[in-house]
Design an enzyme around this catalytic site. Sequence first.
Site, PDB file in Angstrom:
ATOM      1  CB  CYS A   1      25.974  12.289 -28.998  1.00 42.58           C
ATOM      2  SG  CYS A   1      26.869  13.175 -27.746  1.00 42.58           S
TER       3      CYS A   1
ATOM      4  CG  HIS B   1      24.480  10.360 -25.147  1.00 43.92           C
ATOM      5  ND1 HIS B   1      25.205  10.268 -26.312  1.00 43.92           N
ATOM      6  CD2 HIS B   1      23.326   9.692 -25.384  1.00 43.92           C
ATOM      7  CE1 HIS B   1      24.508   9.585 -27.215  1.00 43.92           C
ATOM      8  NE2 HIS B   1      23.358   9.222 -26.671  1.00 43.92           N
TER       9      HIS B   1
ATOM     10  CG  ASP C   1      20.696   8.028 -28.530  1.00 42.73           C
ATOM     11  OD1 ASP C   1      21.201   8.857 -29.306  1.00 42.73           O
ATOM     12  OD2 ASP C   1      21.289   7.559 -27.534  1.00 42.73           O
TER      13      ASP C   1
END
Lengths: 695, 320
Positions: free
Chosen positions: A441, A485, A500
Amino acid sequence: MSAAAVAARGRRRDTRASPGLTPVQIRWLGALIVCAQLPQAPHLPLWIAAYGLAIVGLRFLLLRRDPLRPDAPPARIPSWTLVLFAVVSALAVRASYGYLLGRDPSVAFLFILVGIKFLETRTVRDGSLLVALASFLVVTPFFKSQSPFAALAAIPAVLVLGAALDALARRPGGPPGRRPVAALTRTAALIAQGLPIAALLFLLFPRIGAPLWGVPGDTTGRTGLSDSMAPGSISELSMSDAVAFRVDFDGGAIPLPAQRYWRGPVLSRFDGRQWTLLARPGEGALAPLDAAAITYTVTLEPHARPWLFALDMPASLPKAVGEDAAASAASGFAFLTRDQQLIARAPVTQMTRYALASVPRSSYPPADAAEAAEYVRRPPGNPRTVEFARALRAEHAGDRELVNATLAWFSREPFVYTLVPPLLDRDPVDGFLFDTRRGFCEHYAGAFVALMRAAGVPARVVTGYQGGEINPRGGYLIVRQSDAHAWAEVLVDGAWRRIDPTATVAPERIEAGLARAVGADEPVPLFARLDAGWLKGAQFAFDALNHAWRRDVVGFNRERQRELWRDWKLDGFAPWQLAAIGGAVLFAWAGLTLAAAGFGRTRPERAQALWDATCRRLARAGLPRMAHEGPIAYASRASRRWPQFAIAFTAIGESYAALRYGPPPARPGERAALYATLARAVDVLPGPGELRAAA
Amino acid sequence: MTVRPAHQIVPVSQRAAGILRELARIVVGKDEALKLALACLIARGHLLVEDIPGVGKSTLAQALATTLGLKYARVQFTSDLLPADVLGVSIYDERAAAFRFHPGPIFHSVLLADEINRAPPKTQSALLEAMEERQVSIDGQTRKLPEPFFVIATQNPVEQIGAYPLPESQLDRFLMALELGYPDPAAERELLAGGDRRARIADLPSLADAATLADLQREAAALHVAPALLDYVQALLAASRGHAGATPTADTGARRGLSPRAGLMLVSAARAWALVGGRPMVLPEDVQAVFPAVAGHRLAGGARAGALAAQSLLRSVPLP
């Protein structure tokens, strides 16, 4: 004690009067120290743990007698070597930790020092000092962990502590000591009797709002999100099963996984490789509360950083649970930055509980129009990214179209979501976007924001946690480090919007967690991988216990105490009335305990218990009572075996026989006198070991 | 149950000890048997001595009678002995012109019935009935036997030809059955060196009389028996019933366990034993001391086999 031994201690006149320790007492002290050391040992460097325990072992070795010379005084270490031991140990601890005056090196030094003290302990007075030192050592593991396991690990030491005090109270020639098991059982019984009193004091004794002294904060090596992010930093964090925080939702309704973005540090500065925090972000405005607001309580594990975590977007400032409501408002436990981070006034070095409300939104207005300029800065480098951004910009005039086109590009191109991305050398963004295309991520968030900034769209990286796991036992959410994250925020159409890119590449990460999103061969932590089965169930059960323990025992503070008093309708009482109630309960309990210990039993029952105990003791000494043997016969057999105690045996046999088989008393007090005789005579008898030796 | 303070008991034990001391001078090396015999007398029971001749049975009986100041008679039982020879007979007195009763040897306080198994059952039964009833009916007239009344019967277990062994129901009337046995070497030496003991019985002081003995008997009967002790006695009785049923011995066939009467006798014997020992209460040890003598002849044929059976029974029953 030999004359030489006394002379050797001439320099310490004060201890000369104190009687010497018997080997039994020394063994008890040694057992106590080992029991106190063991729970602390895992928190220490291996060599210190081994060293401290080895010193205790050395004393046990010295205690062994030469079988050829049983009367020789036990071997002893010269005093000057002990000083040497202590100095060397202090230097070694200093070398191991790099400093000496701090919590951890002090505990390590105490760990060793208790062993050294044990080496030279020879008198009862020294023994008492050692017990005090060991009691302090028992407490030290709680600096490191306050889990239920830590509490359990302290129990053996507490039991042995009682037994060691019992042994220390014995004088040579006095009544014999208890057998080890009996001594431990007795301590356990004492503790059990004391537990209700401890529980009452725990619940009713007024809590002090702030601790009198803080736990010194040696919080190195805590896992958690840091103030910077480089490729690889979050995937590294994802390897940890450690719990970041737990969340109890008011009303029990837990938001869907895709809504669970736990906002942490917002990283706005980019040096071409690493993302870092803004130096002084300034204060920001809370999102307005609305009907959809979710209220919840976070139990945050210490991570040595000031940031708190909140669901996107926080709609109220967190209120520390337990803190006085007024004090909380006045001091401001935490504040909100301009980029919507919640920052505590002090680093979170202890478990912290706070309650707040959030509204589930993915966009919010910027603090002021001027800030946009700050979020388009980019360092030189990553030329291919800049080139690509320019091309996109040329294609899409509007920011919104640009963002959508970029996300579409991410999903179109063969990007792979993986915990083990290849290493990136120079121009990491270029390398990731155009060469390797394998990342976690932080790669996606970082590259996306870099791309946006190159295209002139204000953007920043937000780190935090996403998802979490619901514990069906207790109905709360567990968020682990493996849920760490990073995502992006872009300022488009006058609002910061959450984007995202990971969700575009690997939507299952957002919906179902890490383990579903990466390949089966990747090194995902065990608890993130587990789906069902007894191990998962056991893990949930243990976590629920741990959470309850932290919330209700460790976290039982003044506020929770007040709540409890309100629930019990105790808040109407004045302190002195509460004290009187508590005193009455304590008194009643003490009476009950005493009654159970003997006053409730009739005298024949007590006599029978004494007789049975004597029979057991003699059986252990090698003279069991035959099943059909009467008291007088048994007593006379014992008298023949141990003529030196014949009077006691005769008294025991006759008084017991009279109590059990005798006529009703002719005079009041006759039975009491018989019972007293019996009890006194039983007291005179030595323990089974001594009897065995005397036979 | 009457409460008896200890200070009233102590003289009794001293008296009993004195009696035993005197008896031990005559009946050498038989302290246990003497004590049991005395306890048997105090428990108002009768004693069966099972042994070969010449081990001191008559000496014991005679010495006991003398020491206690009681009238003593000895009847040698033979196959032609008639009941009247034991009980007495009415003879017509011409001068008084009436029948006059001549009391038999049974009207003595201590009666030694030597070799009781030699007499025909009719005579045995007359004696045993009198032992039980403590009175005799002769010519339609009931006559009380003296108080105390104590029968020591002996039988020779070896010579069984021409003998009438006592049936179980008759054996049951004896409180205790003893085997005197040979004296140990030291006692025998003393016996040999000391000359005839019978001759010295006459020199024995009489330390009691019928009245004191009656006191002792009353006191023994009033001795405290705790519920815990009755538990133990009941456990013994229950075990004997299981025990005897489980292993019938070859010579006697299947035997029943101890009867309730045996239980009663056991308790009174234990009381007497405790009194002789000078204790104001009955202990399991007292029960155990008298148990082989009291229960042996009820459990198995022969005093020795019975005593052994009783011993093993005792070992198998734990104190409650």
